[in-house]
Enzyme design. Structure first.
Site, PDB file in Angstrom:
ATOM      1  N   HIS A 173       0.623  -1.485   0.033  1.00  0.00           N
ATOM      2  CA  HIS A 173      -0.095  -0.028   0.115  1.00  0.00           C
ATOM      3  C   HIS A 173       0.917   1.279  -0.101  1.00  0.00           C
ATOM      4  O   HIS A 173       1.293   1.939   1.093  1.00  0.00           O
ATOM      5  CB  HIS A 173      -0.849  -0.075   1.113  1.00  0.00           C
ATOM      6  CG  HIS A 173      -1.791  -1.288   1.238  1.00  0.00           C
ATOM      7  ND1 HIS A 173      -1.403  -2.465   1.617  1.00  0.00           N
ATOM      8  CD2 HIS A 173      -3.360  -1.313   1.145  1.00  0.00           C
ATOM      9  CE1 HIS A 173      -2.461  -3.331   1.769  1.00  0.00           C
ATOM     10  NE2 HIS A 173      -3.629  -2.645   1.272  1.00  0.00           N
ATOM     11  N   HIS A 183      -4.195   2.987  -3.559  1.00  0.00           N
ATOM     12  CA  HIS A 183      -4.272   2.524  -2.051  1.00  0.00           C
ATOM     13  C   HIS A 183      -3.614   1.307  -1.848  1.00  0.00           C
ATOM     14  O   HIS A 183      -2.763   1.015  -0.767  1.00  0.00           O
ATOM     15  CB  HIS A 183      -5.764   2.423  -1.928  1.00  0.00           C
ATOM     16  CG  HIS A 183      -6.296   2.043  -0.431  1.00  0.00           C
ATOM     17  ND1 HIS A 183      -5.823   0.829   0.307  1.00  0.00           N
ATOM     18  CD2 HIS A 183      -6.745   2.883   0.725  1.00  0.00           C
ATOM     19  CE1 HIS A 183      -6.252   0.699   1.536  1.00  0.00           C
ATOM     20  NE2 HIS A 183      -6.824   1.980   1.707  1.00  0.00           N
ATOM     21  N   GLU A 221     -16.865  -5.024  25.251  1.00  0.00           N
ATOM     22  CA  GLU A 221     -15.728  -6.157  25.191  1.00  0.00           C
ATOM     23  C   GLU A 221     -14.592  -6.198  24.262  1.00  0.00           C
ATOM     24  O   GLU A 221     -13.547  -6.435  24.578  1.00  0.00           O
ATOM     25  CB  GLU A 221     -16.757  -7.581  24.951  1.00  0.00           C
ATOM     26  CG  GLU A 221     -17.790  -7.853  25.688  1.00  0.00           C
ATOM     27  CD  GLU A 221     -19.021  -7.248  25.608  1.00  0.00           C
ATOM     28  OE1 GLU A 221     -20.069  -7.416  26.383  1.00  0.00           O
ATOM     29  OE2 GLU A 221     -19.168  -6.404  24.378  1.00  0.00           O
ATOM     30  N   HIS A 238     -27.154 -16.740  25.462  1.00  0.00           N
ATOM     31  CA  HIS A 238     -26.118 -16.517  26.275  1.00  0.00           C
ATOM     32  C   HIS A 238     -25.343 -18.067  26.847  1.00  0.00           C
ATOM     33  O   HIS A 238     -24.488 -17.874  27.486  1.00  0.00           O
ATOM     34  CB  HIS A 238     -26.657 -16.163  27.670  1.00  0.00           C
ATOM     35  CG  HIS A 238     -26.808 -14.368  27.557  1.00  0.00           C
ATOM     36  ND1 HIS A 238     -27.714 -13.952  26.469  1.00  0.00           N
ATOM     37  CD2 HIS A 238     -26.584 -13.366  28.386  1.00  0.00           C
ATOM     38  CE1 HIS A 238     -27.672 -12.767  26.703  1.00  0.00           C
ATOM     39  NE2 HIS A 238     -26.833 -12.309  27.716  1.00  0.00           N
TER      40      HIS A 238
END
Length: 679
Positions: A46, A277, A426, A488
């Site tokens: 890149h 890019h 998290e 869960h």
């Protein structure tokens, strides 16, 4: 010829005497062309971002960044994080030009080649100047927040004359699109991490084209809502860049500097376009760039006067560190020694005796405790002798049991603590913990439910890739959490974690094993740990008290009814209790068996073949039991053995009913084994 040679010598001498100044754009162009040439030679990479951000990086390194190439581990160095890791040649060029021994011109010529430190994306190597592994976008930002928190902790502990470094980040549009950027930057603003400065490479180009295809954010409002300072500059104007850095350094909150840049700067046909890019520019376009930027040098050839000027920039750091050491030697040499001892070597000398003492205590009591509670009492004991332990939880402190009586909360007004409330973040928490570990002198641990380990997974993977001592606490580790139901109840999560190389996944069965697993995790040098813990209570399983850490071998025999047994029951965590009940039931039916607890597959798989055969005998019917996916257990069964587990989603009901419904009950397993033996 002799005359011309004499003239050359005189000219060179005059040049050195006059110290001909090197223009700023020549310094920037050295970065640009090393990046262009390396990507072209590799035919991969890149180039656009290094070309666009070269002016920002040059200004930062030349005037503001405190670093010492001769001592890359200087504790009070500023941290420079290339979160936009695809532009890795920017970093490699800077390290080479400034005189880091870790990167030579040959390394740069071998960009993206096997065994080259100049990998496709930056890979952390201690003492190299590469502060963290980046590439998965947003991760570097999260790591930087952790480093900035660590700096505040050390500054509070040792004073601002010893610790006053900053953390600088280069981030791309992509970094700020990733959700982790919201989690990490929101936390940074909440904690008012004024030592954190982010350069946003606002070139408005992504791989697919203009960022307008997918983003219309009002960045100013976004970051101000996080409680960040927001500045906008021309990313190719040396004075504007420097002025913004000075302003950011005086702010009482974190700062993001939106740098308006041109991707592929200097390329006549590809600047400002997605074509620069992620692909080499091509020989023809490179020739045009050389002409436009007046760079009349061969590939990888940096004129000596430019290289000397860059080396001078690197050499400034030697003086900065020397001055820093002189100040602290005069001010408080004892405090300096304490700092270096805390930072460079974490003393675990008293850990073994503490664990042994705790194991003896609980052998006498034999408590029925959920392993999440076992972990809490372990943390409380350990933290009393290990001030480097920094804990936290993603808004589940009471459920994970990560917070103890020894926990002191870190907040924006006081970093003299050892516990962070990460909020419902998290992924951000996991990336921040990596940053805390990377800063040095800290052992981070953080908790959430095992089901949400999936939210942490990219950061856990990078913990393992970098070999960091990071400890993940995952409670509510099975269908045993009950009524919360299948959303869960983790099924495939343990298998997913076990699939990550260089990660020890522990699932302790009782207080004894929990203490042992924590001891292993803390002693581990280059391997992170995930400790999966139960919501429901479990009995004390070990019939004997032993000073030996049996969990260190990954698996061991808990109980055997006869050495002639022809059934081996292998289980982890809460299912060890179930295996022992099945053993009793089998004994009543005159079937002898051996129960093996396997708290850590990764450690067991590293043992000798003799030890493995002793635990899992070849002539035994091996039955594995775990309330989750059986995939990671399949390698252990022989002789028509069987893996008992769950390969479908759970149910919402009291946990004992869920176990029974899904076939994990004493009666059903006993009956199954009897039928198996009759086959």
């Amino acid at each position: 010829k002799i005359l011309y040679h004499i003239i050359d010598i005189i000219s060179l001498s005059l040049y050195r005497l006059l110290k001909v100044s090197v223009k700023f754009n020549q310094l920037s162009n050295a970065i640009r062309f090393l990046s262009i040439d390396a990507v072209q030679k590799a035919n991969s990479g890149h180039p656009g971002m290094p070309m666009g951000m070269a002016d920002v990086a040059t200004t930062l390194f030349k005037y503001h960044l405190r670093f010492n190439p001769k001592n890359p581990n200087w504790i009070n160095r500023d941290r420079f994080i290339l979160s936009a890791g695809h532009g890795s040649m920017l970093l490699y060029s800077l390290l080479y030009l400034c005189g880091y021994k870790s990167i030579s011109i040959e390394d740069i010529k071998n960009f993206r080649q096997l065994n080259s430190i100049c990998a496709g994306h930056p890979e952390y190597k201690e003492g190299s100047g590469i502060e963290t592994t980046t590439g998965p976008l947003g991760q570097g930002l999260g790591n930087a927040v952790g480093m900035a928190i660590a700096e505040e902790i050390f500054r509070k502990k040792f004073g601002s004359s010893l610790i006053n470094n900053k953390t600088y980040v280069i981030a791309s549009d992509g970094d700020l699109m990733e959700g982790i950027s919201h989690e990490a930057m929101s936390l940074a603003g909440h904690l008012k991490l004024k030592n954190l400065i982010v350069f946003f490479d606002n070139n408005k180009i992504s791989i697919d084209g203009s960022t307008s295809l997918s983003v219309s954010d009002n960045y100013k409002k976004r970051f101000e809502s996080y409680n960040w300072e927001f500045l906008e500059i021309n990313g190719h104007d040396e004075k504007q860049i420097s002025k913004a850095i000075l302003k950011a350094s005086k702010s009482n909150k974190p700062t993001i500097i939106s740098c308006k840049t041109i991707i592929g700067f200097g390329s006549p046909n590809k600047s400002g376009k997605a074509s620069s890019h992620g692909s080499p520019l091509g020989e023809e376009e490179i020739a045009l760039v050389r002409k436009k930027l007046k760079w009349h040098n061969k590939p990888f050839d940096i004129p000596q006067e430019i290289l000397d000027e860059w080396k001078k920039i690197g050499k400034k750091g030697e003086l900065l560190e020397k001055k820093w050491r002189e100040i602290i030697d005069k001010k408080n040499p004892q405090l300096k020694n304490k700092l270096e001892k805390t930072y460079n070597k974490i003393d675990l000398g008293g850990l073994e005796s503490l664990i042994e003492k705790q194991k003896t205590k609980y052998f006498e009591i034999k408590p029925d405790l959920a392993t999440r509670q076992c972990s809490m009492v372990t943390i409380e004991s350990i933290s009393s002798i290990l001030p480097q332990l920094i804990g936290g939880s993603a808004d589940l402190s009471g459920s994970n049991n990560t917070k103890t009586n020894n926990s002191k909360i870190i907040n924006s007004k006081n970093f003299d603590g050892n516990y962070i409330h990460y909020g419902v973040r998290e992924h951000g928490m996991a990336a921040v913990m990596n940053g805390l570990a990377l800063y040095g002198g800290i052992i981070p641990y953080g908790g959430t439910f095992l089901i949400f380990s999936d939210y942490c997974k990219p950061s856990i993977r990078l913990s393992a890739l970098m070999g960091l001592k990071v400890i993940y606490i995952f409670s509510h580790d099975s269908i045993g959490l009950g009524e919360d139901g299948p959303t869960h109840q983790p099924i495939e999560q343990l298998t997913g974690l076990r699939a990550i190389p260089n990660l020890n996944v522990f699932r302790p069965a009782d207080i004894n094993e929990t203490l042992e697993c924590w001891e292993i995790a803390l002693k581990s040098k280059n391997t992170p740990s995930a400790i999966a813990l139960s919501r429901q209570k479990v009995p004390y399983i070990n019939p004997k008290n032993s000073k030996e850490n049996k969990s260190e071998k990954g698996a061991y025999v808990v109980n055997i009814t006869s050495h002639e047994s022809n059934v081996t029951l292998v289980a982890s965590g809460t299912e060890v209790e179930l295996a022992l009940k099945v053993q009793e039931s089998l004994k009543k039916n005159k079937i002898d068996s051996k129960v093996v607890s396997m708290p850590c597959m990764e450690l067991f798989d590293k043992q000798s073949k003799d030890y493995q055969k002793d635990i899992l005998e070849e002539n035994s019917l091996i039955i594995t039991i775990e309330a989750g996916s059986i995939m990671s257990w399949q390698k252990y069964i022989r002789n028509n053995g069987i893996n008992l587990g769950i390969d479908k989603f759970g149910e919402s009901a009291p946990y004992k009913e869920v176990y029974n419904h899904l076939g994990l009950s004493e009666e059903k397993i006993t009956s199954f084994i009897q039928k198996k033996l009759r086959e």
